[in-house]
Design a protein around this motif. Structure first.
Motif, short mmCIF file in Angstrom:
data_model
loop_
_atom_site.label_atom_id
_atom_site.label_comp_id
_atom_site.label_asym_id
_atom_site.label_seq_id
_atom_site.Cartn_x
_atom_site.Cartn_y
_atom_site.Cartn_z
N TRP A 150 -1.81 -2.05 -8.82
CA TRP A 150 -3.05 -1.76 -8.09
C TRP A 150 -3.36 -0.27 -8.27
N ASP B 204 0.87 -1.19 0.00
CA ASP B 204 0.00 0.00 0.00
C ASP B 204 0.90 1.24 0.00
N ASP C 12 -13.69 0.63 -0.62
CA ASP C 12 -13.55 0.62 0.84
C ASP C 12 -14.84 0.21 1.53
N ASP D 26 -5.44 2.94 -7.71
CA ASP D 26 -6.36 3.43 -6.68
C ASP D 26 -6.60 4.93 -6.87
N ILE E 105 0.65 -0.46 -5.06
CA ILE E 105 -0.40 0.53 -5.33
C ILE E 105 0.20 1.64 -6.20
N ARG F 263 -9.82 0.57 -8.69
CA ARG F 263 -10.97 0.86 -7.83
C ARG F 263 -12.12 1.44 -8.66
N PHE G 71 -12.66 -3.53 4.99
CA PHE G 71 -11.52 -2.59 5.02
C PHE G 71 -11.57 -1.69 6.25
N HIS H 13 -7.96 -7.44 2.85
CA HIS H 13 -7.38 -6.09 2.93
C HIS H 13 -8.03 -5.31 4.06
#
Ligand code: GLC
Length: 793
Positions: free
Chosen positions: A398, A289, A472, A400, A326, A456, A505, A530
């Motif tokens: 990833w 992350d 989330d 985001d 990420i 996302r 999350f 996660h």
């Protein structure tokens, strides 16, 4: 405008005159002028293009539809009295000045009176849906599977920052994903409507006005694609054909992923790998992350915490664990930081109307945003990202904060193409173009490989570039329950590769919730644990031995079933069927219309997870073991209960009691489940030998097994084969026939039959590509999924 608000239908002007204008029909009246063009796109798909004279930029900026379908073949209208009629290859359309009627594969749909209107740039299409008894798709949504009586805003948002106080509920809207696609059901017939307009739109399936389906786009022109059924699979496949089917992922990406915001040091990653090995739980990827970065600067590593990321990632890979980092879109606005400087020089960032760099506020503070809608910027990005992935030996990406999240800074001032295009034309597509650019980076690294990307935010068509996770969520039972309808509707909306944050999350998980979440989503297309920093840690071992054992069972079951899961992905890529499906996909009847607490993986495996905790629903104690009970609806026919090892007759609802380590799981009579029986060593999996778990009580079992190299893109050039499998248990004898078709090399996979639930069957007659051997069946070993009752060849 607030979310959920619509323009009142009475604020729209409707036309009173219909005339022919070239290939188009003009609808005009006081305050409104619209042009409509009808085109045949492909078999079972027609397009109605609605152009509004009030629209300042008439271009179609959407990238949803595959380029090969964008043109279509215009259909000439026949004018009679006050209507224009179009007879297309697949259906009929009739257009009046303010009224539309269409018929496709036996499904008729008509607007209400004055059901077509304009209000400034906005377009209204209002259909009568009194006879419609189900509505599905809508992309990623909260609440239930059936959207009848519900409405949806098509606007991508950073949910937690927008719904700061209500994110833990199960009814927020909009979400991170905007896909204006609705599937209407009338009895046994289905029809798909895809409203291709990338801007803010609202779909209302009878919430504002019961009996009416209202679509409103607020700006730009709209292409309405009507997709024929009559069945739900036909509609779903056609939508996938129109917007693109997801490419095959690498096998490792289908394993278990472990992530947490808060993993901060190299040692933690090594420790995680060691922990997984110590508790005997396979894991295929560990995720970095935002903390890996140097003060949140894109394409950097914090060299104090991660002195040699490439070495670390190679060490992980050596034990079968891949690394995913990420990547946010926001670039720290900091002169002297190479990424910013080079982007500034290339004019790579979005601008305001006067040409200033648009500035938002995200993790790095003042942040600028690459304009991914420009090809030159996608190239620029792909260069930086490819270098970063190569240098750090990173395997997956990833994506985001690409909704796009701009913190306290309003997004509307962010414009595209050097300030020329207003924000709304690309807001919902920001993540889409970011995914396109990021996939291009992976292509540079390995043009023949299979990248893995997760995003996302997304819009229609993003499945061509990336998998999607549902953002989330929170560690509560409501969100666990919601994960099923949400992922199922997303699956029906073209995004087959998706899943939620397992365990939740935000907020703290508890042992039981975490176990049930692992079971419920352990057979989802994407499977990642996660959690947010400072929450209670939720790796599988965090709650003691009993929950760990239960989660181990769920995770190992997934690994054993990876060959089946992979086959489901292959079928999706080839035909467009989703990987997980609501029961209504294969079974008809009113009992399936709202059924969303159980699902099918492929067409053979029925998963009915426990979705409530102790004290929240029916429970019993059996032989001293506490069990949660739930109703399980089994469609007609025989089903094999994979916990108890019994056949159960379907066509009914049964109460099912499941201990903490049990996931109610049923295989359909006639099913073949390809199964990996080798050792579980993280992502290492050799699929040259595959067991065929056979369920053939009254129906012969059949399966088309796709043979390919599981690594390259050669499958896209028809370089794959099919093994047609047929099995029948006939008293004492099990007859299995495997015939490989096409030019693909023969015998690249060795298949071993395993028979379930036929105790009288003792002999196997196995024919592979014309060669037959006969031998005795042996008793198998016990596994979590297949216990002693299986007989192994
Ligand atoms: C966003 C993401 C979440 C991530 C966090 C920190 O909230 O949705 O998954 O952990 O940002 O990067």
């Amino acid at each position: 405008m607030f979310f959920g608000q619509k323009i009142h239908p009475l604020n729209f002007d409707t036309a009173d005159t219909l005339t022919v204008a070239g290939d188009r029909i003009e609808l005009s009246g006081p305050g409104v002028r619209l042009w409509v063009e009808c085109a045949d796109v492909f078999e079972g798909c027609l397009r109605l293009r609605f152009e509004n004279a009030a629209v300042t930029d008439p271009r179609q900026h959407s990238d949803a539809v595959l380029p090969e379908w964008r043109e279509g073949r215009p259909v000439a209208a026949r004018l009679n009295a006050e209507t224009a009629a179009f007879a297309t290859a697949v259906g009929r359309v009739e257009l009046g000045a303010a009224r539309l009627w269409l018929e496709l594969a036996g499904f008729t749909l008509e607007t209400v009176a004055e059901g077509i209107g304009g209000c400034g740039e906005a377009l209204l299409l209002n259909f009568a849906i009194e006879a419609v008894d189900g509505c599905y798709g809508f992309g990623e949504r909260t609440k239930r599977l059936n959207k009848l009586g519900d409405s949806a805003d098509c606007l991508t948002v950073d949910v937690v920052s927008v719904f700061r106080h209500t994110y833990a509920r199960d009814d927020y809207d909009p979400s991170y994903v905007a896909i204006p696609f609705a599937i209407l059901k009338k009895g046994e017939r289905f029809l798909g409507l895809f409203f291709d307009n990338p801007g803010w739109a609202v779909m209302d399936a009878g919430k504002a006005r019961p009996g009416e389906f209202g679509y409103q786009s607020l700006g730009g022109n709209t292409d309405v694609y009507a997709l024929a059924g009559p069945s739900l699979p036909e509609v779903t496949r056609r939508y996938a054909a129109l917007t693109g089917r997801g490419p095959l992922p690498p096998l490792w990406a289908l394993g278990y992923h472990q992530c947490r915001w808060g993993y901060q040091y190299e040692a933690e990653f090594l420790e995680l790998a060691a922990q997984f090995a110590a508790v005997d739980v396979p894991v295929s990827a560990l995720w970095y992350d935002i903390d890996y970065m140097d003060e949140y600067r894109l394409f950097t590593w914090d060299r104090v915490d991660f002195p040699d990321p490439a070495a670390l990632n190679r060490d992980l890979k050596a034990v079968g664990i891949r690394a995913v980092t990420i990547i946010d879109p926001g670039v720290k606005r900091e002169p002297g930081y190479a990424v910013y400087d080079s982007g500034r020089e290339d004019k790579a960032f979005c601008q305001t109307v006067s040409g200033r760099e648009y500035v938002g506020k995200v993790w790095p503070g003042d942040t600028v945003f690459p304009d991914f809608t420009l090809e030159s910027v996608r190239d620029w990005w792909a260069g930086w990202l490819a270098d970063f992935l190569r240098a750090g030996a990173v395997d997956g990406v990833w994506l985001d904060m690409n909704d796009p999240a701009t913190g306290h800074s309003r997004t509307e001032e962010m414009r595209f193409q050097h300030g020329a295009i207003p924000h709304d034309r690309y807001h919902n597509q920001y993540a889409h173009f970011m995914a396109m650019a990021s996939r291009a980076a992976c292509d540079r690294l390995d043009p023949d490989g299979r990248p893995f990307l997760l995003t996302r935010s997304a819009c229609a068509g993003t499945q061509r570039y990336s998998a999607v996770w549902t953002g989330d969520n929170a560690s509560n039972w409501r969100h666990l329950r919601m994960a099923l309808p949400c992922s199922l509707n997303l699956s029906l909306s073209g995004v087959a590769f998706n899943g939620p944050d397992v365990g939740g999350f935000m907020d703290d998980a508890n042992a039981e919730l975490l176990v049930r979440w692992h079971q419920a989503c352990g057979l989802f297309p994407f499977f990642r644990d996660h959690s947010i920093r400072h929450s209670r840690p939720q790796e599988p071992w965090q709650f003691g031995p009993e929950p760990l054992a239960a989660m181990r069972g769920a995770i190992r079951t997934r690994y054993h079933l990876l060959p089946y899961l992979y086959q489901c992905f292959f079928a999706h890529w080839r035909d467009g069927d989703p990987v997980i499906r609501p029961l209504l996909y294969h079974y008809s009847g009113p009992e399936y219309v709202d059924l969303d607490d159980q699902y099918l993986l492929g067409d053979a495996l029925l998963v009915a997870p426990v979705l409530h905790g102790e004290g929240q629903g029916p429970e019993i104690v059996r032989a001293g073991v506490k069990m949660q009970e739930r109703p399980v609806r089994l469609p007609p026919g025989w089903w094999f209960d994979l916990n108890r090892g019994d056949w159960v007759e379907g066509g009914r609802v049964m109460m099912y009691a499941a201990a903490l380590d049990e996931l109610p799981l049923f295989a359909r009579d006639g099913a073949v489940l390809p199964y990996y029986a080798g050792p579980l060593q993280n992502s290492f999996m050799d699929l040259y030998a595959v067991e065929l778990h056979l369920f053939c009580r009254e129906r012969p079992a059949r399966f088309d097994y796709f043979l390919d190299d599981r690594e390259s893109r050669r499958y896209q050039f028809d370089d794959y084969g099919i093994a047609r499998i047929m099995a029948e248990a006939d008293g004492e004898r099990l007859r299995v026939e495997i015939a490989e078709t096409s030019d693909y090399p023969r015998d690249t996979v060795t298949f071993m039959p395993v028979l379930y639930g036929c105790p009288a069957t003792r002999e196997l007659e196995l024919t592979v590509n014309g060669r037959t051997v006969t031998r005795l069946l042996q008793t198998s070993q016990r596994e979590w999924l297949c216990r002693e009752w299986a007989v192994r060849a």
